[in-house]
Write an enzyme that holds these catalytic residues in place. Sequence first.
Site, PDB file in Angstrom:
ATOM      1  N   ALA A 135       0.846  -1.192   0.000  1.00  0.00           N
ATOM      2  CA  ALA A 135       0.000   0.000   0.000  1.00  0.00           C
ATOM      3  C   ALA A 135       0.879   1.239   0.000  1.00  0.00           C
ATOM      4  CB  ALA A 135      -0.915   0.001   1.230  1.00  0.00           C
ATOM      5  N   ASP A 136       0.364   2.302  -0.575  1.00  0.00           N
ATOM      6  CA  ASP A 136       1.040   3.587  -0.500  1.00  0.00           C
ATOM      7  C   ASP A 136       0.023   4.686  -0.738  1.00  0.00           C
ATOM      8  OD1 ASP A 136       3.109   5.844  -1.043  1.00  0.00           O
ATOM      9  OD2 ASP A 136       4.274   4.108  -0.436  1.00  0.00           O
TER      10      ASP A 136
END
Length: 195
Positions: free
Chosen positions: A71-72
Site C-alpha cells: 500500500a502507499d
Amino acid sequence: MILASKSKGRRMALEQTGAPFLIHPAEIDERAVEAEVIAAGGDADAVAARLAGDKAKRVSLARPGALVLGADQVASCDGRRFGKPATAAAAGEQLRFLSGRTHRLHSAVALARDGAIIFETVAHADLTMRAFSDDFLARYLELVAEEATTSAGAYQIEGLGVHLFERLIGDHWTIIGMPLLPVLEALRREGAILS
C-alpha cells in the site's frame, strides 16, 4: 497474508478485519520510484499505484506462495504532489502550503503472489485543512516529532493530525492509506478470508 508496510494505520486497519497477517515491510527507494513515474508523465494515482505494487512484488518474491498486500499514499493539491516529507522542515512546508486548502489523498493497494500483481486499485478522499497559525504549526510539529515524516501530507488523521482539519470527504480507511473494502473483496476472491 503479509502486509508489506510498517504503517501503524494500515496495520490497525487490517487488525480490524480479524484476518491473520504477518508484517514484512518492503524496502524500496520510494523517491527514486516516484521520480521515474513522474518522468514518464505519471500522475499522483500512478505514483501511488506503482509504489504499492512494487512493495507487494518485492516482498512476494522473498516469500514464495504468500499473498502480499502493498500500500502507499500520495497527496495532491493545486497541481503539486506530496509524498512523505524527508525532514521535519519539509513537513512544515507541506503543512503551511495545505493550510486552508482542500487536498486529495490517492490511496493505492496491490496484492501480489510470487512477484505477480493479482489485484490493485486506487481510492480517493478529499480533505480540507483549516487555516492555522504559525504558532499552532510549530507546536503541532513539536508534538508529533518524526511522525510528520512518515505519511503523505505530513500528518496522521488517526492521531494528532485530526486537529489540522475542518472537513473530510471519503471513507476512514482510504484516509489512513488502506482502502479496506476493495481489499476485503479481493481477499475473498483469493480465498484468503471467508466469503
